[in-house]
Design an enzyme around this catalytic site. Structure first.
Site, PDB file in Angstrom:
ATOM      1  N   GLN A  27      55.276 -26.029 -21.245  1.00 33.82           N
ATOM      2  CA  GLN A  27      55.557 -26.045 -22.677  1.00 33.82           C
ATOM      3  C   GLN A  27      56.055 -27.413 -23.140  1.00 33.82           C
ATOM      4  O   GLN A  27      56.057 -27.698 -24.336  1.00 33.82           O
ATOM      5  CB  GLN A  27      56.605 -24.980 -23.019  1.00 33.82           C
ATOM      6  CG  GLN A  27      56.147 -23.558 -22.757  1.00 33.82           C
ATOM      7  CD  GLN A  27      57.219 -22.533 -23.075  1.00 33.82           C
ATOM      8  OE1 GLN A  27      58.078 -22.753 -23.915  1.00 33.82           O
ATOM      9  NE2 GLN A  27      57.173 -21.389 -22.396  1.00 33.82           N
ATOM     10  N   CYS A  28      56.473 -28.249 -22.207  1.00 36.56           N
ATOM     11  CA  CYS A  28      56.968 -29.582 -22.558  1.00 36.56           C
ATOM     12  C   CYS A  28      55.812 -30.452 -23.043  1.00 36.56           C
ATOM     13  O   CYS A  28      54.695 -30.355 -22.546  1.00 36.56           O
ATOM     14  CB  CYS A  28      57.633 -30.245 -21.356  1.00 36.56           C
ATOM     15  SG  CYS A  28      59.015 -29.321 -20.675  1.00 36.56           S
ATOM     16  N   SER A  36      38.740 -27.795 -40.818  1.00 42.50           N
ATOM     17  CA  SER A  36      38.873 -27.811 -39.362  1.00 42.50           C
ATOM     18  C   SER A  36      39.479 -26.531 -38.801  1.00 42.50           C
ATOM     19  O   SER A  36      39.282 -26.201 -37.631  1.00 42.50           O
ATOM     20  CB  SER A  36      39.692 -29.021 -38.914  1.00 42.50           C
ATOM     21  OG  SER A  36      41.038 -28.899 -39.265  1.00 42.50           O
ATOM     22  N   SER A  37      40.211 -25.785 -39.604  1.00 44.19           N
ATOM     23  CA  SER A  37      40.756 -24.513 -39.130  1.00 44.19           C
ATOM     24  C   SER A  37      39.652 -23.478 -38.901  1.00 44.19           C
ATOM     25  O   SER A  37      39.871 -22.465 -38.239  1.00 44.19           O
ATOM     26  CB  SER A  37      41.793 -23.968 -40.114  1.00 44.19           C
ATOM     27  OG  SER A  37      41.205 -23.727 -41.387  1.00 44.19           O
ATOM     28  N   THR A  66      40.291 -33.502 -44.546  1.00 40.05           N
ATOM     29  CA  THR A  66      41.008 -34.166 -45.634  1.00 40.05           C
ATOM     30  C   THR A  66      40.381 -35.493 -46.033  1.00 40.05           C
ATOM     31  O   THR A  66      40.365 -35.854 -47.207  1.00 40.05           O
ATOM     32  CB  THR A  66      42.479 -34.399 -45.228  1.00 40.05           C
ATOM     33  OG1 THR A  66      43.089 -33.135 -44.950  1.00 40.05           O
ATOM     34  CG2 THR A  66      43.259 -35.095 -46.329  1.00 40.05           C
TER      35      THR A  66
END
Length: 355
Positions: free
Chosen positions: A283-284, A63-64, A18
Protein backbone atom coordinates in the site's frame (compact mmCIF):
# COMPACT_ATOMS: atom_id res chain seq x y z
CA UNK A 1 2.31 0.96 -45.47
CA UNK A 2 5.78 2.50 -45.60
CA UNK A 3 6.40 6.19 -45.18
CA UNK A 4 7.05 8.14 -48.38
CA UNK A 5 9.16 10.99 -47.03
CA UNK A 6 12.47 11.51 -45.24
CA UNK A 7 10.90 14.31 -43.19
CA UNK A 8 10.32 13.20 -39.57
CA UNK A 9 6.70 12.44 -38.83
CA UNK A 10 4.52 12.10 -35.76
CA UNK A 11 1.05 10.67 -35.34
CA UNK A 12 -0.93 12.63 -32.76
CA UNK A 13 -3.86 10.65 -31.34
CA UNK A 14 -6.57 12.40 -29.34
CA UNK A 15 -8.64 10.05 -27.19
CA UNK A 16 -10.31 12.70 -25.01
CA UNK A 17 -9.58 14.25 -21.66
CA UNK A 18 -9.18 17.70 -20.18
CA UNK A 19 -6.53 18.81 -22.67
CA UNK A 20 -9.10 18.84 -25.48
CA UNK A 21 -11.99 20.42 -23.61
CA UNK A 22 -13.53 23.86 -23.49
CA UNK A 23 -15.63 25.49 -20.79
CA UNK A 24 -19.34 25.92 -21.54
CA UNK A 25 -19.99 29.62 -20.86
CA UNK A 26 -23.54 28.91 -19.65
CA UNK A 27 -23.02 25.92 -17.37
CA UNK A 28 -19.31 26.18 -16.57
CA UNK A 29 -18.99 22.47 -17.39
CA UNK A 30 -16.06 21.18 -19.44
CA UNK A 31 -17.11 19.79 -22.81
CA UNK A 32 -15.15 18.22 -25.64
CA UNK A 33 -14.47 20.29 -28.71
CA UNK A 34 -13.19 19.60 -32.20
CA UNK A 35 -9.60 18.37 -32.45
CA UNK A 36 -8.88 21.00 -35.10
CA UNK A 37 -9.53 23.66 -32.46
CA UNK A 38 -6.92 22.02 -30.27
CA UNK A 39 -4.32 22.39 -33.01
CA UNK A 40 -5.35 26.00 -33.58
CA UNK A 41 -4.69 26.66 -29.89
CA UNK A 42 -1.06 25.59 -30.37
CA UNK A 43 0.28 27.48 -33.40
CA UNK A 44 3.79 26.58 -32.24
CA UNK A 45 3.25 23.14 -33.76
CA UNK A 46 3.83 24.68 -37.19
CA UNK A 47 7.41 25.46 -36.16
CA UNK A 48 8.33 21.80 -35.89
CA UNK A 49 10.34 20.57 -38.87
CA UNK A 50 8.18 17.51 -39.19
CA UNK A 51 4.90 16.22 -40.48
CA UNK A 52 2.21 15.94 -37.82
CA UNK A 53 -0.76 13.77 -38.66
CA UNK A 54 -3.78 13.51 -36.38
CA UNK A 55 -6.32 10.88 -35.42
CA UNK A 56 -9.24 11.56 -33.13
CA UNK A 57 -11.56 9.24 -31.25
CA UNK A 58 -15.13 10.07 -32.21
CA UNK A 59 -16.68 10.77 -29.85
CA UNK A 60 -13.85 11.61 -27.44
CA UNK A 61 -13.71 9.41 -24.35
CA UNK A 62 -13.54 10.59 -20.77
CA UNK A 63 -10.65 8.68 -19.26
CA UNK A 64 -12.89 7.29 -16.52
CA UNK A 65 -14.67 5.39 -19.32
CA UNK A 66 -11.45 3.96 -20.77
CA UNK A 67 -11.68 0.17 -21.13
CA UNK A 68 -9.35 -2.58 -22.40
CA UNK A 69 -11.01 -2.48 -25.82
CA UNK A 70 -9.91 1.16 -26.06
CA UNK A 71 -6.34 0.08 -25.22
CA UNK A 72 -6.62 -2.42 -28.06
CA UNK A 73 -7.84 0.32 -30.39
CA UNK A 74 -4.80 2.45 -29.57
CA UNK A 75 -2.44 -0.47 -30.14
CA UNK A 76 -4.14 -1.24 -33.45
CA UNK A 77 -3.61 2.37 -34.56
CA UNK A 78 0.08 2.15 -33.69
CA UNK A 79 0.56 -1.26 -35.31
CA UNK A 80 -1.17 -0.17 -38.52
CA UNK A 81 0.91 3.01 -38.73
CA UNK A 82 4.15 1.78 -37.20
CA UNK A 83 6.27 2.05 -40.36
CA UNK A 84 4.88 5.45 -41.34
CA UNK A 85 5.84 7.48 -38.26
CA UNK A 86 8.89 8.14 -36.14
CA UNK A 87 6.82 8.36 -32.97
CA UNK A 88 3.36 8.56 -31.47
CA UNK A 89 1.86 11.06 -29.02
CA UNK A 90 -1.41 10.13 -27.34
CA UNK A 91 -3.56 12.78 -25.68
CA UNK A 92 -5.40 11.09 -22.84
CA UNK A 93 -7.34 12.01 -19.72
CA UNK A 94 -5.23 11.90 -16.59
CA UNK A 95 -7.49 9.75 -14.37
CA UNK A 96 -6.66 6.43 -16.06
CA UNK A 97 -3.58 7.41 -18.04
CA UNK A 98 -1.31 5.22 -15.90
CA UNK A 99 -3.54 2.19 -16.55
CA UNK A 100 -3.44 2.75 -20.30
CA UNK A 101 0.32 3.32 -20.33
CA UNK A 102 0.89 0.18 -18.25
CA UNK A 103 -1.29 -1.97 -20.48
CA UNK A 104 0.29 -0.67 -23.68
CA UNK A 105 3.78 -1.43 -22.38
CA UNK A 106 2.86 -5.13 -22.46
CA UNK A 107 0.71 -4.99 -25.60
CA UNK A 108 3.51 -3.43 -27.68
CA UNK A 109 6.14 -6.13 -27.28
CA UNK A 110 9.63 -5.13 -28.47
CA UNK A 111 8.52 -1.56 -29.16
CA UNK A 112 11.23 0.36 -30.98
CA UNK A 113 9.64 3.79 -31.24
CA UNK A 114 8.40 6.38 -28.71
CA UNK A 115 4.79 6.22 -27.57
CA UNK A 116 4.23 9.24 -25.32
CA UNK A 117 1.01 9.74 -23.38
CA UNK A 118 0.26 13.21 -22.13
CA UNK A 119 -2.61 15.47 -21.17
CA UNK A 120 -3.31 18.40 -18.89
CA UNK A 121 -4.92 19.51 -15.68
CA UNK A 122 -6.41 22.60 -17.34
CA UNK A 123 -8.07 22.70 -20.78
CA UNK A 124 -5.98 23.90 -23.70
CA UNK A 125 -8.23 26.90 -24.24
CA UNK A 126 -7.56 28.34 -20.77
CA UNK A 127 -4.89 31.00 -20.33
CA UNK A 128 -2.88 29.11 -17.68
CA UNK A 129 -3.16 25.68 -19.29
CA UNK A 130 -0.37 23.19 -18.79
CA UNK A 131 -1.50 21.36 -21.90
CA UNK A 132 0.48 23.41 -24.40
CA UNK A 133 3.86 22.74 -22.80
CA UNK A 134 3.03 19.06 -22.26
CA UNK A 135 2.01 18.62 -25.89
CA UNK A 136 4.95 20.49 -27.43
CA UNK A 137 7.55 18.73 -25.29
CA UNK A 138 5.98 15.31 -25.88
CA UNK A 139 6.27 15.82 -29.63
CA UNK A 140 9.88 16.95 -29.30
CA UNK A 141 10.71 13.83 -27.26
CA UNK A 142 8.89 11.59 -29.73
CA UNK A 143 11.09 13.05 -32.51
CA UNK A 144 14.38 12.87 -30.60
CA UNK A 145 17.09 10.61 -32.06
CA UNK A 146 20.42 9.30 -30.86
CA UNK A 147 23.57 9.94 -32.87
CA UNK A 148 23.08 6.61 -34.64
CA UNK A 149 19.61 7.66 -35.79
CA UNK A 150 17.65 5.39 -33.47
CA UNK A 151 14.89 6.83 -31.24
CA UNK A 152 16.05 8.38 -28.01
CA UNK A 153 13.23 6.86 -25.96
CA UNK A 154 11.70 3.73 -27.56
CA UNK A 155 9.23 3.13 -24.74
CA UNK A 156 5.63 3.71 -23.69
CA UNK A 157 5.99 6.80 -21.48
CA UNK A 158 4.02 9.48 -19.72
CA UNK A 159 5.19 13.07 -20.01
CA UNK A 160 3.80 15.51 -17.50
CA UNK A 161 5.07 18.70 -15.86
CA UNK A 162 8.66 18.48 -17.15
CA UNK A 163 9.16 14.78 -16.35
CA UNK A 164 9.26 11.85 -18.76
CA UNK A 165 8.33 8.69 -16.86
CA UNK A 166 8.16 5.04 -17.80
CA UNK A 167 4.47 4.39 -18.32
CA UNK A 168 4.23 1.19 -16.30
CA UNK A 169 6.05 2.78 -13.34
CA UNK A 170 3.75 5.76 -13.09
CA UNK A 171 0.78 6.60 -10.90
CA UNK A 172 -1.43 9.66 -10.59
CA UNK A 173 -0.82 11.39 -7.26
CA UNK A 174 -2.45 14.80 -7.57
CA UNK A 175 -5.86 16.02 -8.75
CA UNK A 176 -5.13 19.71 -8.13
CA UNK A 177 -1.55 20.55 -9.11
CA UNK A 178 0.23 20.36 -12.44
CA UNK A 179 2.66 17.68 -11.19
CA UNK A 180 -0.06 15.06 -11.44
CA UNK A 181 2.14 11.98 -11.88
CA UNK A 182 5.01 10.35 -10.05
CA UNK A 183 7.26 7.35 -10.52
CA UNK A 184 8.23 6.41 -6.97
CA UNK A 185 10.30 3.31 -7.68
CA UNK A 186 12.04 4.20 -10.93
CA UNK A 187 13.89 7.33 -12.04
CA UNK A 188 12.75 9.73 -14.74
CA UNK A 189 13.77 8.91 -18.30
CA UNK A 190 14.20 12.59 -19.11
CA UNK A 191 13.73 16.01 -17.58
CA UNK A 192 12.60 19.09 -19.46
CA UNK A 193 14.23 22.38 -18.47
CA UNK A 194 15.98 24.86 -20.72
CA UNK A 195 17.09 21.72 -22.52
CA UNK A 196 15.64 18.23 -22.45
CA UNK A 197 18.08 16.08 -20.49
CA UNK A 198 17.84 12.37 -21.18
CA UNK A 199 19.04 9.62 -18.83
CA UNK A 200 20.15 6.82 -21.18
CA UNK A 201 20.95 4.31 -18.42
CA UNK A 202 17.29 4.35 -17.36
CA UNK A 203 15.87 3.85 -20.86
CA UNK A 204 15.00 0.39 -22.18
CA UNK A 205 16.18 -0.64 -25.63
CA UNK A 206 14.41 -3.14 -27.88
CA UNK A 207 15.94 -6.23 -29.40
CA UNK A 208 16.76 -4.92 -32.87
CA UNK A 209 16.69 -8.44 -34.30
CA UNK A 210 12.99 -8.78 -33.49
CA UNK A 211 10.01 -6.85 -34.90
CA UNK A 212 7.20 -5.18 -32.99
CA UNK A 213 4.66 -7.73 -31.81
CA UNK A 214 1.24 -6.34 -30.90
CA UNK A 215 -1.08 -8.10 -28.45
CA UNK A 216 -4.80 -7.53 -27.98
CA UNK A 217 -6.14 -10.08 -25.49
CA UNK A 218 -7.30 -9.23 -21.96
CA UNK A 219 -9.27 -10.94 -19.24
CA UNK A 220 -10.86 -8.54 -16.75
CA UNK A 221 -11.88 -11.12 -14.13
CA UNK A 222 -9.56 -9.42 -11.65
CA UNK A 223 -10.18 -7.47 -8.45
CA UNK A 224 -8.10 -5.18 -6.25
CA UNK A 225 -8.38 -5.98 -2.53
CA UNK A 226 -7.00 -3.51 0.00
CA UNK A 227 -6.37 -4.91 3.47
CA UNK A 228 -7.06 -2.71 6.50
CA UNK A 229 -7.18 -3.11 10.28
CA UNK A 230 -10.46 -4.74 11.24
CA UNK A 231 -11.28 -6.17 7.82
CA UNK A 232 -13.98 -8.80 8.19
CA UNK A 233 -13.80 -12.45 7.20
CA UNK A 234 -17.10 -12.11 5.38
CA UNK A 235 -15.64 -9.44 3.10
CA UNK A 236 -12.62 -11.53 2.13
CA UNK A 237 -14.85 -14.56 1.66
CA UNK A 238 -17.22 -12.70 -0.67
CA UNK A 239 -14.33 -11.34 -2.74
CA UNK A 240 -12.65 -14.72 -3.20
CA UNK A 241 -15.96 -16.32 -4.16
CA UNK A 242 -16.90 -13.82 -6.88
CA UNK A 243 -18.12 -15.85 -9.84
CA UNK A 244 -15.50 -16.13 -12.56
CA UNK A 245 -12.75 -14.50 -10.49
CA UNK A 246 -9.27 -15.43 -11.74
CA UNK A 247 -6.89 -13.09 -9.95
CA UNK A 248 -6.57 -10.66 -7.05
CA UNK A 249 -4.21 -7.73 -6.60
CA UNK A 250 -3.90 -7.68 -2.81
CA UNK A 251 -2.60 -4.43 -1.33
CA UNK A 252 -0.89 -5.28 1.95
CA UNK A 253 0.92 -3.36 4.68
CA UNK A 254 4.53 -2.23 4.51
CA UNK A 255 6.85 -4.71 2.81
CA UNK A 256 4.02 -7.15 2.10
CA UNK A 257 2.50 -7.99 5.46
CA UNK A 258 -1.02 -9.08 6.40
CA UNK A 259 -2.88 -9.77 9.67
CA UNK A 260 -1.92 -13.09 11.27
CA UNK A 261 -5.49 -14.28 11.39
CA UNK A 262 -5.86 -18.03 10.76
CA UNK A 263 -9.10 -17.48 8.86
CA UNK A 264 -7.37 -15.08 6.46
CA UNK A 265 -4.51 -17.43 5.67
CA UNK A 266 -6.96 -20.32 5.26
CA UNK A 267 -9.08 -18.32 2.81
CA UNK A 268 -5.99 -17.32 0.83
CA UNK A 269 -4.71 -20.89 0.75
CA UNK A 270 -8.11 -22.17 -0.40
CA UNK A 271 -8.28 -19.51 -3.13
CA UNK A 272 -4.82 -20.23 -4.53
CA UNK A 273 -5.57 -23.96 -4.42
CA UNK A 274 -8.59 -23.27 -6.66
CA UNK A 275 -6.30 -21.56 -9.17
CA UNK A 276 -6.92 -17.94 -8.23
CA UNK A 277 -3.72 -15.92 -8.68
CA UNK A 278 -3.11 -13.57 -5.74
CA UNK A 279 -0.44 -10.92 -6.24
CA UNK A 280 0.93 -9.05 -3.24
CA UNK A 281 1.79 -5.35 -3.61
CA UNK A 282 2.40 -2.78 -0.92
CA UNK A 283 0.00 0.00 0.00
CA UNK A 284 3.03 2.29 0.36
CA UNK A 285 3.72 4.63 -2.53
CA UNK A 286 7.43 3.88 -2.47
CA UNK A 287 9.20 0.56 -1.97
CA UNK A 288 8.20 -3.00 -2.69
CA UNK A 289 7.15 -6.33 -1.30
CA UNK A 290 9.64 -8.62 0.46
CA UNK A 291 7.56 -11.48 1.80
CA UNK A 292 10.56 -13.29 3.28
CA UNK A 293 11.34 -10.33 5.54
CA UNK A 294 8.75 -10.86 8.29
CA UNK A 295 6.67 -13.79 9.50
CA UNK A 296 3.51 -11.93 8.50
CA UNK A 297 4.71 -11.85 4.91
CA UNK A 298 6.21 -15.33 4.90
CA UNK A 299 2.82 -16.82 5.75
CA UNK A 300 1.41 -15.32 2.57
CA UNK A 301 4.22 -16.79 0.52
CA UNK A 302 3.58 -20.22 2.01
CA UNK A 303 -0.14 -19.84 1.21
CA UNK A 304 0.65 -19.42 -2.50
CA UNK A 305 0.66 -15.62 -2.82
CA UNK A 306 2.87 -14.21 -5.58
CA UNK A 307 5.16 -11.23 -5.03
CA UNK A 308 4.33 -8.08 -6.98
CA UNK A 309 7.74 -6.62 -6.05
CA UNK A 310 7.61 -2.83 -6.45
CA UNK A 311 4.80 -2.76 -9.02
CA UNK A 312 2.27 0.06 -9.06
CA UNK A 313 -1.37 -0.97 -8.55
CA UNK A 314 -2.18 0.17 -12.10
CA UNK A 315 0.56 -1.94 -13.58
CA UNK A 316 -0.11 -5.05 -11.49
CA UNK A 317 -3.76 -4.96 -12.56
CA UNK A 318 -3.00 -4.39 -16.24
CA UNK A 319 -0.31 -7.08 -16.29
CA UNK A 320 -2.63 -9.66 -14.72
CA UNK A 321 -5.39 -8.85 -17.22
CA UNK A 322 -2.87 -9.15 -20.04
CA UNK A 323 -1.46 -12.51 -18.93
CA UNK A 324 -4.86 -14.00 -18.11
CA UNK A 325 -6.16 -12.92 -21.51
CA UNK A 326 -3.69 -15.27 -23.19
CA UNK A 327 -5.14 -18.33 -21.41
CA UNK A 328 -1.83 -19.27 -19.85
CA UNK A 329 -1.66 -21.96 -17.15
CA UNK A 330 -1.85 -20.58 -13.61
CA UNK A 331 1.76 -21.56 -12.89
CA UNK A 332 2.90 -19.63 -15.96
CA UNK A 333 0.90 -16.55 -14.99
CA UNK A 334 2.55 -16.67 -11.56
CA UNK A 335 5.99 -17.07 -13.11
CA UNK A 336 5.50 -14.17 -15.50
CA UNK A 337 4.15 -11.94 -12.73
CA UNK A 338 7.57 -12.48 -11.14
CA UNK A 339 9.35 -11.71 -14.42
CA UNK A 340 10.35 -8.23 -15.56
CA UNK A 341 8.65 -8.14 -18.97
CA UNK A 342 8.70 -4.43 -19.81
CA UNK A 343 10.72 -2.71 -17.11
CA UNK A 344 7.74 -2.76 -14.75
CA UNK A 345 9.37 -4.27 -11.65
CA UNK A 346 12.75 -4.31 -9.95
CA UNK A 347 14.03 -7.78 -9.15
CA UNK A 348 17.15 -7.43 -7.04
CA UNK A 349 19.44 -10.03 -5.49
CA UNK A 350 17.12 -10.39 -2.49
CA UNK A 351 14.25 -11.46 -4.70
CA UNK A 352 16.38 -13.81 -6.77
CA UNK A 353 17.62 -15.46 -3.58
CA UNK A 354 14.30 -15.88 -1.85
CA UNK A 355 11.69 -16.44 -4.54
Amino acid sequence: MKRDSLTPSILLVYTGGTIGMIENPETGALESFNFDHLLQSVPELKRFNCNISTYSFEPPIDSSDMEPHHWARLVRIIENNYDRYDGFVILHGTDTMAYTASAMSFMLENLGKPVILTGSQLPMGMLRTDGKENLITSIEIALAKQTDGTPMVPEVCIFFERELLRGNRTTKINAENFNAFRSFNYPSLAHSGIHIKYFPSAIRRPDTTKPLKAHYLFDTNVVVLTLFPGIQESIITSVFRVKGLKAVVMKTFGSGNAPQQPWLINLIREATARGIVIVNITQCQSGGVEMERYTTGRQLLEAGVVSGYDSTPECALAKLMFLLGHNLPVDEVCRLMCTNLAGEITINDFYHTNQ
